[in-house]
Write a protein that holds these residues in place. Sequence first.
Motif, PDB file in Angstrom:
ATOM      1  N   ALA A  31       0.508  -1.358  -0.034  1.00 60.81           N
ATOM      2  CA  ALA A  31       0.004   0.561   0.039  1.00 60.81           C
ATOM      3  C   ALA A  31       0.783   0.795  -0.367  1.00 60.81           C
ATOM      4  CB  ALA A  31      -1.061   0.311   0.733  1.00 60.81           C
ATOM      5  N   VAL A  32       1.658   1.107   0.948  1.00 64.99           N
ATOM      6  CA  VAL A  32       2.847   2.415   1.212  1.00 64.99           C
ATOM      7  C   VAL A  32       3.236   2.588  -0.769  1.00 64.99           C
ATOM      8  CG1 VAL A  32       4.890   3.733   1.891  1.00 64.99           C
ATOM      9  CG2 VAL A  32       3.449   2.154   3.574  1.00 64.99           C
ATOM     10  N   ASP A  33       4.108   1.042  -1.488  1.00 65.63           N
ATOM     11  CA  ASP A  33       3.988   1.374  -2.771  1.00 65.63           C
ATOM     12  C   ASP A  33       3.274   1.786  -3.115  1.00 65.63           C
ATOM     13  OD1 ASP A  33       7.085   0.728  -1.754  1.00 65.63           O
ATOM     14  OD2 ASP A  33       6.298  -1.467  -2.579  1.00 65.63           O
ATOM     15  N   SER A  34       1.995   1.635  -3.424  1.00 64.57           N
ATOM     16  CA  SER A  34       0.879   2.521  -4.183  1.00 64.57           C
ATOM     17  C   SER A  34       0.925   3.618  -3.903  1.00 64.57           C
ATOM     18  CB  SER A  34      -0.189   1.838  -4.464  1.00 64.57           C
ATOM     19  OG  SER A  34      -0.517   1.829  -3.450  1.00 64.57           O
ATOM     20  N   VAL A  35       1.002   4.054  -2.486  1.00 64.94           N
ATOM     21  CA  VAL A  35       0.611   5.642  -2.197  1.00 64.94           C
ATOM     22  C   VAL A  35       2.037   5.735  -3.387  1.00 64.94           C
ATOM     23  CG1 VAL A  35       0.797   7.602  -0.625  1.00 64.94           C
ATOM     24  CG2 VAL A  35      -0.899   5.273  -0.785  1.00 64.94           C
ATOM     25  N   ALA A  36       2.903   5.486  -3.302  1.00 64.11           N
ATOM     26  CA  ALA A  36       4.534   6.632  -4.037  1.00 64.11           C
ATOM     27  C   ALA A  36       3.889   6.548  -5.111  1.00 64.11           C
ATOM     28  CB  ALA A  36       5.614   5.769  -3.237  1.00 64.11           C
ATOM     29  N   GLU A  37       3.436   5.306  -5.516  1.00 63.60           N
ATOM     30  CA  GLU A  37       3.317   5.263  -7.009  1.00 63.60           C
ATOM     31  C   GLU A  37       2.805   6.694  -7.204  1.00 63.60           C
ATOM     32  OE1 GLU A  37       2.602   1.669  -8.354  1.00 63.60           O
ATOM     33  OE2 GLU A  37       4.248   1.125  -7.744  1.00 63.60           O
ATOM     34  N   LEU A  38       1.721   7.193  -7.022  1.00 59.26           N
ATOM     35  CA  LEU A  38       0.805   8.332  -7.058  1.00 59.26           C
ATOM     36  C   LEU A  38       1.358   9.595  -7.389  1.00 59.26           C
ATOM     37  CD1 LEU A  38      -2.493   6.856  -5.530  1.00 59.26           C
ATOM     38  CD2 LEU A  38      -1.818   6.850  -8.119  1.00 59.26           C
ATOM     39  N   LEU A  39       2.632   9.834  -6.701  1.00 57.38           N
ATOM     40  CA  LEU A  39       3.435  11.263  -6.203  1.00 57.38           C
ATOM     41  C   LEU A  39       4.392  11.588  -6.821  1.00 57.38           C
ATOM     42  CD1 LEU A  39       3.508  10.994  -2.020  1.00 57.38           C
ATOM     43  CD2 LEU A  39       1.389  10.939  -3.345  1.00 57.38           C
ATOM     44  N   ASP A  40       4.301  12.716  -7.642  1.00 62.02           N
ATOM     45  CA  ASP A  40       5.160  13.977  -7.988  1.00 62.02           C
ATOM     46  C   ASP A  40       6.481  13.428  -7.069  1.00 62.02           C
ATOM     47  OD1 ASP A  40       5.915  15.803  -6.549  1.00 62.02           O
ATOM     48  OD2 ASP A  40       3.957  16.361  -8.310  1.00 62.02           O
ATOM     49  N   ASP A  41       8.014  14.140  -7.270  1.00 59.04           N
ATOM     50  CA  ASP A  41       8.954  13.681  -6.766  1.00 59.04           C
ATOM     51  C   ASP A  41       8.797  14.965  -5.318  1.00 59.04           C
ATOM     52  OD1 ASP A  41      10.198  12.227  -7.799  1.00 59.04           O
ATOM     53  OD2 ASP A  41      11.517  13.519  -8.473  1.00 59.04           O
ATOM     54  N   ARG A  42       7.916  15.878  -5.872  1.00 56.92           N
ATOM     55  CA  ARG A  42       8.335  17.063  -4.867  1.00 56.92           C
ATOM     56  C   ARG A  42       6.837  16.639  -3.491  1.00 56.92           C
ATOM     57  NH1 ARG A  42       4.606  20.979  -5.819  1.00 56.92           N
ATOM     58  NH2 ARG A  42       4.009  22.557  -4.056  1.00 56.92           N
ATOM     59  N   ASP A  67      -5.427  12.361  -8.002  1.00 57.91           N
ATOM     60  CA  ASP A  67      -6.222  12.684  -8.733  1.00 57.91           C
ATOM     61  C   ASP A  67      -7.402  11.615  -7.538  1.00 57.91           C
ATOM     62  OD1 ASP A  67      -8.264  12.172 -10.498  1.00 57.91           O
ATOM     63  OD2 ASP A  67      -6.963  11.714 -12.281  1.00 57.91           O
ATOM     64  N   ASP A  68      -8.111  11.887  -7.602  1.00 54.59           N
ATOM     65  CA  ASP A  68      -9.101  10.621  -6.807  1.00 54.59           C
ATOM     66  C   ASP A  68      -9.573   9.640  -7.502  1.00 54.59           C
ATOM     67  OD1 ASP A  68     -10.314   9.378  -4.510  1.00 54.59           O
ATOM     68  OD2 ASP A  68     -12.252  10.827  -4.856  1.00 54.59           O
ATOM     69  N   SER A  69      -9.561   9.495  -9.214  1.00 53.93           N
ATOM     70  CA  SER A  69      -9.870   8.547 -10.202  1.00 53.93           C
ATOM     71  C   SER A  69      -8.988   8.171  -9.923  1.00 53.93           C
ATOM     72  CB  SER A  69     -10.491   9.218 -10.989  1.00 53.93           C
ATOM     73  OG  SER A  69      -9.319  10.068 -12.364  1.00 53.93           O
ATOM     74  N   THR A  70      -7.929   8.027  -9.933  1.00 56.92           N
ATOM     75  CA  THR A  70      -6.382   7.048 -10.371  1.00 56.92           C
ATOM     76  C   THR A  70      -6.593   5.789  -8.411  1.00 56.92           C
ATOM     77  OG1 THR A  70      -5.100   8.138  -9.452  1.00 56.92           O
ATOM     78  CG2 THR A  70      -5.172   8.114 -11.288  1.00 56.92           C
ATOM     79  N   HIS A  71      -7.046   5.927  -7.646  1.00 57.84           N
ATOM     80  CA  HIS A  71      -6.842   5.489  -6.441  1.00 57.84           C
ATOM     81  C   HIS A  71      -7.974   5.701  -5.778  1.00 57.84           C
ATOM     82  CE1 HIS A  71      -5.165   4.494  -2.718  1.00 57.84           C
ATOM     83  NE2 HIS A  71      -4.492   3.867  -3.517  1.00 57.84           N
ATOM     84  N   ILE A  72      -8.290   4.575  -5.054  1.00 57.24           N
ATOM     85  CA  ILE A  72      -9.997   4.262  -4.578  1.00 57.24           C
ATOM     86  C   ILE A  72      -9.302   4.789  -2.777  1.00 57.24           C
ATOM     87  CG2 ILE A  72     -11.487   3.115  -3.151  1.00 57.24           C
ATOM     88  CD1 ILE A  72     -10.899   1.188  -5.485  1.00 57.24           C
ATOM     89  N   ALA A  73     -10.334   6.067  -2.668  1.00 53.93           N
ATOM     90  CA  ALA A  73      -9.786   7.033  -0.939  1.00 53.93           C
ATOM     91  C   ALA A  73      -8.311   6.550  -1.050  1.00 53.93           C
ATOM     92  CB  ALA A  73     -11.005   5.846  -0.031  1.00 53.93           C
TER      93      ALA A  73
END
Length: 147
Positions: A31-42, A67-73
């Motif tokens: 889950a941490v990895d999936s959140v990190a993938e959603l974020l840019d470097d900053r 973007d809420d549509s790329t990940h559930i909650a």
Amino acid sequence: MLRAWRRVTSTRRLIKCRVDSGGETVDADAAVDSVAELLDDRQLDVLVAAVETGGTDGHMSECILVDDSTHIAPHVTCCRLWRWPLLQHSGEIRCVPWCQNKHGHDGELQNSQAMCCHPYHWSCQLIPGNTVHMLAVLFIKQVLHLA
């Protein structure tokens, strides 16, 4: 190459700061990895700073918009990973007043699909019957030696 190494290092730092729920570590790390993938470097740097300091700069740090549509909650996932591991759903949290984005009643940005995922831009509602409320009552009873 350097950028990829930096992202891996930041993700490892996020994993170390994760609140232990007593459950599957592998699932939480994923889950941490999936959140990190959603974020840019900053955004990743802002999140690392927030969770490593325990949100002491929460009212001053910027929002982490996803973007809420790329990940559930995504906001619930972040709050569950770094603040309240027993959080069940988005109805148990509310956006704090100092969040720089204009949130509606349920915490979502109005007229946008972006969601603030900064775990310290959310507060947990102590609704009687929810898991967090029961844990808070138990903790207070233990502290006051009422249990």
